[in-house]
Design a protein around this motif. Structure first.
Motif, PDB file in Angstrom:
ATOM      1  N   ALA A 135     -62.041 -14.635  51.067  1.00 51.04           N
ATOM      2  CA  ALA A 135     -62.382 -13.464  50.256  1.00 51.04           C
ATOM      3  C   ALA A 135     -61.306 -13.157  49.220  1.00 51.04           C
ATOM      4  N   ARG A 136     -60.094 -13.665  49.453  1.00 49.81           N
ATOM      5  CA  ARG A 136     -58.979 -13.423  48.520  1.00 49.81           C
ATOM      6  C   ARG A 136     -58.597 -14.670  47.730  1.00 49.81           C
ATOM      7  N   GLY A 137     -59.456 -15.693  47.809  1.00 48.35           N
ATOM      8  CA  GLY A 137     -59.226 -16.898  47.019  1.00 48.35           C
ATOM      9  C   GLY A 137     -58.108 -17.772  47.546  1.00 48.35           C
ATOM     10  N   VAL A 138     -57.835 -17.648  48.841  1.00 51.76           N
ATOM     11  CA  VAL A 138     -56.732 -18.413  49.443  1.00 51.76           C
ATOM     12  C   VAL A 138     -57.294 -19.355  50.511  1.00 51.76           C
ATOM     13  N   ARG A 139     -56.815 -20.592  50.503  1.00 50.08           N
ATOM     14  CA  ARG A 139     -57.201 -21.576  51.509  1.00 50.08           C
ATOM     15  C   ARG A 139     -56.056 -21.735  52.515  1.00 50.08           C
ATOM     16  N   LEU A 140     -56.424 -21.852  53.772  1.00 56.06           N
ATOM     17  CA  LEU A 140     -55.419 -22.071  54.823  1.00 56.06           C
ATOM     18  C   LEU A 140     -55.211 -23.574  54.988  1.00 56.06           C
ATOM     19  N   ALA A 141     -53.953 -23.997  54.998  1.00 54.52           N
ATOM     20  CA  ALA A 141     -53.628 -25.427  55.092  1.00 54.52           C
ATOM     21  C   ALA A 141     -52.862 -25.679  56.384  1.00 54.52           C
ATOM     22  N   VAL A 142     -53.598 -26.046  57.438  1.00 55.38           N
ATOM     23  CA  VAL A 142     -52.987 -26.288  58.746  1.00 55.38           C
ATOM     24  C   VAL A 142     -52.094 -27.525  58.650  1.00 55.38           C
ATOM     25  N   VAL A 174     -60.404 -23.538  55.420  1.00 51.34           N
ATOM     26  CA  VAL A 174     -59.365 -24.211  56.205  1.00 51.34           C
ATOM     27  C   VAL A 174     -59.314 -25.706  55.888  1.00 51.34           C
ATOM     28  N   GLY A 175     -58.152 -26.165  55.514  1.00 50.65           N
ATOM     29  CA  GLY A 175     -57.886 -27.593  55.342  1.00 50.65           C
ATOM     30  C   GLY A 175     -56.566 -27.943  56.000  1.00 50.65           C
ATOM     31  N   VAL A 176     -55.910 -28.970  55.492  1.00 54.91           N
ATOM     32  CA  VAL A 176     -54.680 -29.433  56.115  1.00 54.91           C
ATOM     33  C   VAL A 176     -53.588 -29.642  55.062  1.00 54.91           C
ATOM     34  N   THR A 177     -52.377 -29.657  55.550  1.00 51.35           N
ATOM     35  CA  THR A 177     -51.223 -30.110  54.775  1.00 51.35           C
ATOM     36  C   THR A 177     -50.850 -31.498  55.267  1.00 51.35           C
ATOM     37  N   VAL A 178     -50.688 -32.426  54.346  1.00 50.02           N
ATOM     38  CA  VAL A 178     -50.186 -33.758  54.671  1.00 50.02           C
ATOM     39  C   VAL A 178     -48.721 -33.798  54.251  1.00 50.02           C
ATOM     40  N   ASP A 179     -47.820 -33.920  55.211  1.00 53.44           N
ATOM     41  CA  ASP A 179     -46.386 -34.016  54.924  1.00 53.44           C
ATOM     42  C   ASP A 179     -45.902 -35.348  55.481  1.00 53.44           C
ATOM     43  N   THR A 180     -45.346 -36.175  54.605  1.00 49.32           N
ATOM     44  CA  THR A 180     -44.941 -37.520  55.037  1.00 49.32           C
ATOM     45  C   THR A 180     -43.991 -37.487  56.226  1.00 49.32           C
ATOM     46  N   TYR A 181     -43.121 -36.488  56.272  1.00 49.03           N
ATOM     47  CA  TYR A 181     -42.143 -36.428  57.357  1.00 49.03           C
ATOM     48  C   TYR A 181     -42.816 -36.362  58.723  1.00 49.03           C
ATOM     49  N   HIS A 182     -43.948 -35.685  58.759  1.00 51.05           N
ATOM     50  CA  HIS A 182     -44.595 -35.438  60.044  1.00 51.05           C
ATOM     51  C   HIS A 182     -45.571 -36.538  60.449  1.00 51.05           C
ATOM     52  N   VAL A 183     -46.083 -37.291  59.488  1.00 51.72           N
ATOM     53  CA  VAL A 183     -47.163 -38.239  59.810  1.00 51.72           C
ATOM     54  C   VAL A 183     -46.782 -39.701  59.628  1.00 51.72           C
ATOM     55  N   ILE A 202     -57.709 -31.755  51.873  1.00 53.47           N
ATOM     56  CA  ILE A 202     -56.265 -31.924  51.629  1.00 53.47           C
ATOM     57  C   ILE A 202     -55.841 -30.777  50.715  1.00 53.47           C
ATOM     58  N   HIS A 203     -55.324 -29.731  51.317  1.00 53.38           N
ATOM     59  CA  HIS A 203     -54.992 -28.524  50.557  1.00 53.38           C
ATOM     60  C   HIS A 203     -53.539 -28.533  50.096  1.00 53.38           C
ATOM     61  N   SER A 204     -52.719 -29.397  50.699  1.00 52.13           N
ATOM     62  CA  SER A 204     -51.325 -29.491  50.266  1.00 52.13           C
ATOM     63  C   SER A 204     -50.802 -30.867  50.639  1.00 52.13           C
ATOM     64  N   PHE A 205     -49.934 -31.385  49.785  1.00 53.71           N
ATOM     65  CA  PHE A 205     -49.313 -32.690  50.031  1.00 53.71           C
ATOM     66  C   PHE A 205     -47.820 -32.522  49.795  1.00 53.71           C
ATOM     67  N   GLN A 206     -47.033 -32.823  50.834  1.00 52.27           N
ATOM     68  CA  GLN A 206     -45.585 -32.622  50.768  1.00 52.27           C
ATOM     69  C   GLN A 206     -44.856 -33.912  51.133  1.00 52.27           C
ATOM     70  N   LEU A 207     -43.689 -34.081  50.549  1.00 48.16           N
ATOM     71  CA  LEU A 207     -42.860 -35.253  50.809  1.00 48.16           C
ATOM     72  C   LEU A 207     -41.513 -34.839  51.415  1.00 48.16           C
ATOM     73  N   ALA A 208     -41.080 -35.619  52.390  1.00 44.55           N
ATOM     74  CA  ALA A 208     -39.692 -35.599  52.863  1.00 44.55           C
ATOM     75  C   ALA A 208     -39.480 -36.954  53.499  1.00 44.55           C
ATOM     76  N   ASP A 209     -38.252 -37.433  53.494  1.00 47.42           N
ATOM     77  CA  ASP A 209     -37.987 -38.755  54.049  1.00 47.42           C
ATOM     78  C   ASP A 209     -37.438 -38.624  55.467  1.00 47.42           C
ATOM     79  N   TRP A 210     -37.596 -39.704  56.226  1.00 47.26           N
ATOM     80  CA  TRP A 210     -37.163 -39.733  57.628  1.00 47.26           C
ATOM     81  C   TRP A 210     -35.834 -40.455  57.731  1.00 47.26           C
ATOM     82  N   THR A 211     -34.797 -39.700  58.114  1.00 45.46           N
ATOM     83  CA  THR A 211     -33.477 -40.289  58.277  1.00 45.46           C
ATOM     84  C   THR A 211     -32.962 -39.991  59.681  1.00 45.46           C
TER      85      THR A 211
END
Lengths: 278, 278
Positions: A135-142, A174-183, A202-211
């Motif tokens: 109703a407020r134009g916001v999508r939830l990204a699990v 409701v959608g998801v966040t894809v974060d490389t660090y986690h998957v 796919i409501h968000s796509f994030q990057l972080a590296d695994w060290t």
């Protein structure tokens, strides 16, 4: 580097949390960065309305608000508090002009060994929050978090689990966040990215590296892009093959980066994005 | 507690690594513990033949030898060294009278981002080691390690991946280790345990509990049974429903336990097994 090359890049505020919001905006403008993902705590400290104005006046886009969630409390009072807080997070996202609120589900309640039950409580909360957000134009990204956080931070550990939750609701809720660090470790993740893309989730796509080695508590050891084991271009290609054309946030929790000059870290992060993910 | 109650219990040597082998044997006899899983380094320090005699004379069973593996080296010399070392591990297992050698696959080679390629090299090594082991009455038990070890220790992160590898070979050559610490977060693990049991491939079953915060390096924070988030009885029930009737090893890597008196830790571990997993 040109603005064009960075057109998909977004800096997540946590990566350079040492920068006060006005300096973050100035640094973005100086470097040709056009977008940022924000966090609730610093935004509220600066003021939600003031932050929205700051970004609007600078012509910068807020790509996500991080984060809502923590929806696993079993007691009615705890659940009510969590839902109230998440409705406020939705309101804040709408005020900031972003259409995406990232959700971290929360861990096991104290003494519990019931992962399945905790995941079910997340679903119950999404049923309440989804319509409110839409109703407020916001999508939830699990956001599924790496399985090393399953007990104390996020009972949703894989994209498959996140999609099993999200698909109970309309994609515009409701959608998801894809974060490389986690998957990155998950050989099932490519198929799940395709599933998420086919459903427009796919409501968000994030990057972080695994060290490694991981630091104590395993929270603040996310590697700068290119420093670790993750093939960023391969993951970007998977997400784009699934139809995603949105912003790509770099979100690093890293004590060593936080100890450095924030503008320098932002410049380095943008350069690493161009080198390893563009 | 009675010997009968502990008939399925096996103490993994690592849990009480402060105990020299003769003291481990004495402690087991005093407590009614009839079985132990051993580690190569202390066994070789004491002598493989001497260790075998020590256990045989005491009437104790060696349930597993930990561990072979580390099979992901891409260069011919590194691969040859790893295969040689694993053949020695098979020989040691046979000499100790155990039919099970636990394998930890190894991490990514330095600079590599190719998890799939590393997993394929594990398969190539199993093709060489499986027949060698079978000829000596030893089964290889590929252990998926928690995804937090994917880059630096074990590219096999789930039971599904471990079974995808194992099922290329006869079950009497290659099966899997199910360790609660590594699989507890995985909602796909129950189905994979059923798959493993149906194929006669549950070659080892180990318990450790999940406690947080994780220590730096995330190696030595495995919780004493009952201290963490894992429902031990539920996992034991799944493994037994899949047909497993073998020993149940408790294998803890835990600095706090190692700092205590080893006999006391063994007694506590046996008591916790009875309380939470029997």
């Amino acid at each position: 580097m040109s603005v064009q090359d960075l057109s998909r890049f977004s800096i997540n505020q946590m990566t350079v949390k040492q920068l006060p919001l006005p300096e973050l905006v100035d640094s973005c403008l100086a470097l040709g960065v056009r977008s940022a993902g924000l966090w609730r705590e610093p935004v509220r400290a600066y003021g939600v309305t003031a932050t929205a104005r700051l970004f609007r006046d600078a012509g910068l886009t807020v790509t996500t608000l991080c984060r809502g969630g923590f929806l696993t409390a079993p007691d009615p009072a705890g659940r009510a508090r969590a839902l109230d807080d998440n409705r406020r997070a939705v309101d804040e996202a709408a005020a900031l002009g972003t259409d995406t609120l990232v959700l971290v589900s929360g861990g096991l309640p104290a003494g519990s060994k019931d992962l399945r039950g905790a995941r079910e409580r997340v679903a119950e909360a999404l049923a309440e929050l989804g319509p409110y957000a839409e109703a407020r134009g916001v999508r939830l990204a699990v956001e599924p978090l790496h399985p090393m956080y399953a007990s104390d931070r996020c009972v949703v550990s894989t994209l498959a689990q996140a999609l099993d939750l999200a698909e109970r609701f309309p994609a515009q809720q409701v959608g998801v966040t894809v974060d490389t660090y986690h998957v990155w470790w998950d050989d099932n993740a490519p198929a799940q990215i395709a599933r998420a893309g086919a459903g427009g989730r796919i409501h968000s796509f994030q990057l972080a590296d695994w060290t490694t080695p991981l630091p104590a508590g395993v929270l603040d050891g996310r590697g700068q892009i290119g420093d670790g084991s993750i093939d960023m271009r391969a993951w970007r290609a998977l997400v784009e093959a699934a139809g995603y054309t949105g912003p790509i946030e770099v979100e690093l929790f890293n004590d060593a980066l936080w100890a450095r000059d924030g503008r320098e870290v932002l410049a380095e992060t943008a350069a690493r994005f161009l080198e390893h993910a563009a």
